[in-house]
Design an enzyme around this catalytic site. Structure first.
Site, PDB file in Angstrom:
ATOM      1  N   LYS A  83       7.285  29.583  -4.212  1.00  7.24           N
ATOM      2  CA  LYS A  83       7.825  30.789  -4.864  1.00  7.24           C
ATOM      3  C   LYS A  83       7.631  32.007  -3.948  1.00  7.24           C
ATOM      4  O   LYS A  83       8.448  32.932  -3.969  1.00  7.24           O
ATOM      5  CB  LYS A  83       7.155  31.013  -6.220  1.00  7.24           C
ATOM      6  CG  LYS A  83       7.516  29.978  -7.288  1.00  7.24           C
ATOM      7  CD  LYS A  83       8.949  30.121  -7.791  1.00  7.24           C
ATOM      8  CE  LYS A  83       9.207  29.206  -8.995  1.00  7.24           C
ATOM      9  NZ  LYS A  83      10.589  29.265  -9.504  1.00  7.24           N
ATOM     10  N   TYR A  97       3.487  24.913  -5.505  1.00  7.61           N
ATOM     11  CA  TYR A  97       4.394  25.724  -6.343  1.00  7.61           C
ATOM     12  C   TYR A  97       4.323  27.202  -5.935  1.00  7.61           C
ATOM     13  O   TYR A  97       5.344  27.855  -5.719  1.00  7.61           O
ATOM     14  CB  TYR A  97       3.995  25.541  -7.809  1.00  7.61           C
ATOM     15  CG  TYR A  97       4.762  26.386  -8.792  1.00  7.61           C
ATOM     16  CD1 TYR A  97       6.061  26.046  -9.164  1.00  7.61           C
ATOM     17  CD2 TYR A  97       4.171  27.508  -9.380  1.00  7.61           C
ATOM     18  CE1 TYR A  97       6.758  26.809 -10.085  1.00  7.61           C
ATOM     19  CE2 TYR A  97       4.865  28.276 -10.303  1.00  7.61           C
ATOM     20  CZ  TYR A  97       6.151  27.924 -10.657  1.00  7.61           C
ATOM     21  OH  TYR A  97       6.847  28.690 -11.565  1.00  7.61           O
TER      22      TYR A  97
HETATM   23  P1  NDP Z   1      11.125  23.913 -17.718  1.00  5.65           P
HETATM   24  O1  NDP Z   1      10.192  22.947 -17.091  1.00  5.65           O
HETATM   25  O2  NDP Z   1      11.372  23.842 -19.176  1.00  5.65           O
HETATM   26  O3  NDP Z   1      12.571  23.870 -17.001  1.00  5.65           O
HETATM   27  C1  NDP Z   1      12.734  23.640 -15.640  1.00  5.65           C
HETATM   28  C2  NDP Z   1      14.214  23.434 -15.384  1.00  5.65           C
HETATM   29  O4  NDP Z   1      14.410  23.227 -13.972  1.00  5.65           O
HETATM   30  C3  NDP Z   1      14.762  22.188 -16.096  1.00  5.65           C
HETATM   31  O5  NDP Z   1      16.070  22.428 -16.533  1.00  5.65           O
HETATM   32  C4  NDP Z   1      14.745  21.152 -14.981  1.00  5.65           C
HETATM   33  O6  NDP Z   1      15.678  20.099 -15.159  1.00  5.65           O
HETATM   34  C5  NDP Z   1      15.163  22.040 -13.810  1.00  5.65           C
HETATM   35  N1  NDP Z   1      14.890  21.357 -12.565  1.00  5.65           N
HETATM   36  C6  NDP Z   1      13.678  21.059 -12.028  1.00  5.65           C
HETATM   37  N2  NDP Z   1      13.832  20.352 -10.916  1.00  5.65           N
HETATM   38  C7  NDP Z   1      15.170  20.192 -10.730  1.00  5.65           C
HETATM   39  C8  NDP Z   1      15.956  19.534  -9.764  1.00  5.65           C
HETATM   40  N3  NDP Z   1      15.399  18.873  -8.754  1.00  5.65           N
HETATM   41  N4  NDP Z   1      17.310  19.579  -9.868  1.00  5.65           N
HETATM   42  C9  NDP Z   1      17.886  20.229 -10.895  1.00  5.65           C
HETATM   43  N5  NDP Z   1      17.192  20.859 -11.868  1.00  5.65           N
HETATM   44  C10 NDP Z   1      15.850  20.832 -11.778  1.00  5.65           C
HETATM   45  O7  NDP Z   1      10.509  25.301 -17.305  1.00  5.65           O
HETATM   46  P2  NDP Z   1      10.989  26.827 -17.446  1.00  5.65           P
HETATM   47  O8  NDP Z   1      12.213  26.937 -18.251  1.00  5.65           O
HETATM   48  O9  NDP Z   1       9.798  27.593 -17.829  1.00  5.65           O
HETATM   49  O10 NDP Z   1      11.303  27.163 -15.914  1.00  5.65           O
HETATM   50  C11 NDP Z   1      12.417  27.939 -15.497  1.00  5.65           C
HETATM   51  C12 NDP Z   1      12.006  28.736 -14.285  1.00  5.65           C
HETATM   52  O11 NDP Z   1      11.012  29.695 -14.647  1.00  5.65           O
HETATM   53  C13 NDP Z   1      11.410  27.900 -13.151  1.00  5.65           C
HETATM   54  O12 NDP Z   1      11.919  28.351 -11.914  1.00  5.65           O
HETATM   55  C14 NDP Z   1       9.917  28.212 -13.252  1.00  5.65           C
HETATM   56  O13 NDP Z   1       9.260  28.060 -12.013  1.00  5.65           O
HETATM   57  C15 NDP Z   1       9.969  29.664 -13.698  1.00  5.65           C
HETATM   58  N6  NDP Z   1       8.733  30.173 -14.310  1.00  5.65           N
HETATM   59  C16 NDP Z   1       8.337  29.738 -15.545  1.00  5.65           C
HETATM   60  C17 NDP Z   1       7.181  30.249 -16.119  1.00  5.65           C
HETATM   61  C18 NDP Z   1       6.722  29.833 -17.471  1.00  5.65           C
HETATM   62  O14 NDP Z   1       5.658  30.306 -17.924  1.00  5.65           O
HETATM   63  N7  NDP Z   1       7.459  28.987 -18.194  1.00  5.65           N
HETATM   64  C19 NDP Z   1       6.358  31.251 -15.436  1.00  5.65           C
HETATM   65  C20 NDP Z   1       6.876  31.657 -14.147  1.00  5.65           C
HETATM   66  C21 NDP Z   1       8.020  31.131 -13.623  1.00  5.65           C
HETATM   67  P3  NDP Z   1      15.176  18.627 -15.684  1.00  5.65           P
HETATM   68  O15 NDP Z   1      15.092  18.720 -17.179  1.00  5.65           O
HETATM   69  O16 NDP Z   1      16.263  17.705 -15.211  1.00  5.65           O
HETATM   70  O17 NDP Z   1      13.848  18.348 -15.059  1.00  5.65           O
END
Ligand code: NDP
Length: 260
Positions: free
Chosen positions: A176, A172
């Site tokens: 990033k 991961y």
């Molecule tokens: P969630 O796990 O709640 O959401 C992740 C989202 O990404 C979901 O909508 C998921 O869809 C989608 N996703 C993952 N893989 C795919 C794929 N192959 N195709 C399409 N959609 C995909 O986490 P967050 O909302 O927290 O994450 C949002 C962003 O923030 C990410 O990029 C994460 O790396 C980043 N981030 C989050 C942090 C945190 O503390 N929460 C900290 C730092 C960065 P599905 O439901 O279909 O899996």
């Protein structure tokens, strides 16, 4: 048909967590159109129902929320991205692309990271965001009715920082870091187009991804940031983003600059 005065956002990974929070906050604004992308058709149908009450401007007028299916497990081709979106006749531009979808991977020491996890994380977290930008770039001109620069926001993570590594980030973190490199390159290489490209750390947020990191690192407390707080901060940074302040940089949702 989108009003020419609308700001048009495209948010990937919009069915839950930060992406869903962003979409809901954007739909509360006037003069806004949102394209929300999700992984599959069933999720799209559920999200359409959830957003319906928020997305109609007034009786008889066009909806402002478009839900599109974009599976980012493998980086899509430009043709696949464009085929998934509402037709250009309905939504001719994208003003702000928020590449939010992110794939978690085991947060193990990098020496223990599996090649399959590295490939999958790079595909979704670095190559796919670039591919979506590449597909949309022709629709992201600064020569638009709002006369605002086009913006691409890469939702990154401090786990992808190179200088300030603390806990293991595994595949991961590496993916990033690649996303950050791509963001900086887009800034440098698209100066003439006035593109604003920023790598944005959203905070440690109460979502599935946030919980995944907490579990991997043995963190027991409540995660520090709510989706609402994160989204408020992110939108403040995005709204105010210019070539001069945050473009080409790695910043937090509070606007603080981070080391790459
Ligand atoms: P969630 O796990 O709640 O959401 C992740 C989202 O990404 C979901 O909508 C998921 O869809 C989608 N996703 C993952 N893989 C795919 C794929 N192959 N195709 C399409 N959609 C995909 O986490 P967050 O909302 O927290 O994450 C949002 C962003 O923030 C990410 O990029 C994460 O790396 C980043 N981030 C989050 C942090 C945190 O503390 N929460 C900290 C730092 C960065 P599905 O439901 O279909 O899996």
């Amino acid at each position: 048909m989108t009003s020419p005065n609308d700001t048009v956002y495209l948010v990937t990974g919009a069915n839950r967590g930060i992406g869903l929070g962003l979409v809901k906050a954007l739909l509360a604004r006037p003069d806004t159109t949102v394209i929300a992308t999700v992984r599959d058709a069933a999720t799209a149908a559920a999200l359409r129902d959830e957003l319906a009450p928020l997305s109609t401007v007034a009786a008889g007028e066009a909806t402002r929320a478009h839900v599109a299916v974009l599976d980012l497990s493998t980086a899509p081709t430009a043709a696949q991205v464009l085929a998934a979106l509402p037709p250009a006749a309905a939504v001719p531009r994208v003003d702000v692309l928020v590449n939010n979808a992110g794939r978690m991977a085991p947060m193990v020491p990098i020496a223990a990271a599996a090649a399959a996890d590295l490939r999958a994380a790079f595909e979704t977290n670095a190559i796919a965001p670039l591919a979506v930008f590449q597909a949309l770039q022709p629709r992201m001109a600064s020569d638009n009715p709002r006369k605002q620069p086009p913006k691409v926001v890469m939702v990154s993570s401090t786990v992808g920082g190179i200088a300030d590594q603390e806990a293991p980030g595994g595949a991961y973190g590496a993916s990033k870091a690649a996303l950050n490199w791509i963001t900086r390159a887009l800034h440098v290489e698209n100066a003439a187009a006035g593109l604003v490209a920023v790598a944005l750390h959203p905070g440690w947020v109460q979502t599935r991804a946030g919980a995944h990191a907490a579990e991997a690192w043995g963190y027991q407390g409540e995660l520090p940031e709510t989706v609402e707080g994160c989204v408020r901060g992110m939108l403040e940074v995005i709204d105010g983003a210019t070539r001069e302040n945050v473009s080409g940089r790695f910043v937090t949702y509070k606007g603080k600059e981070l080391a790459w």
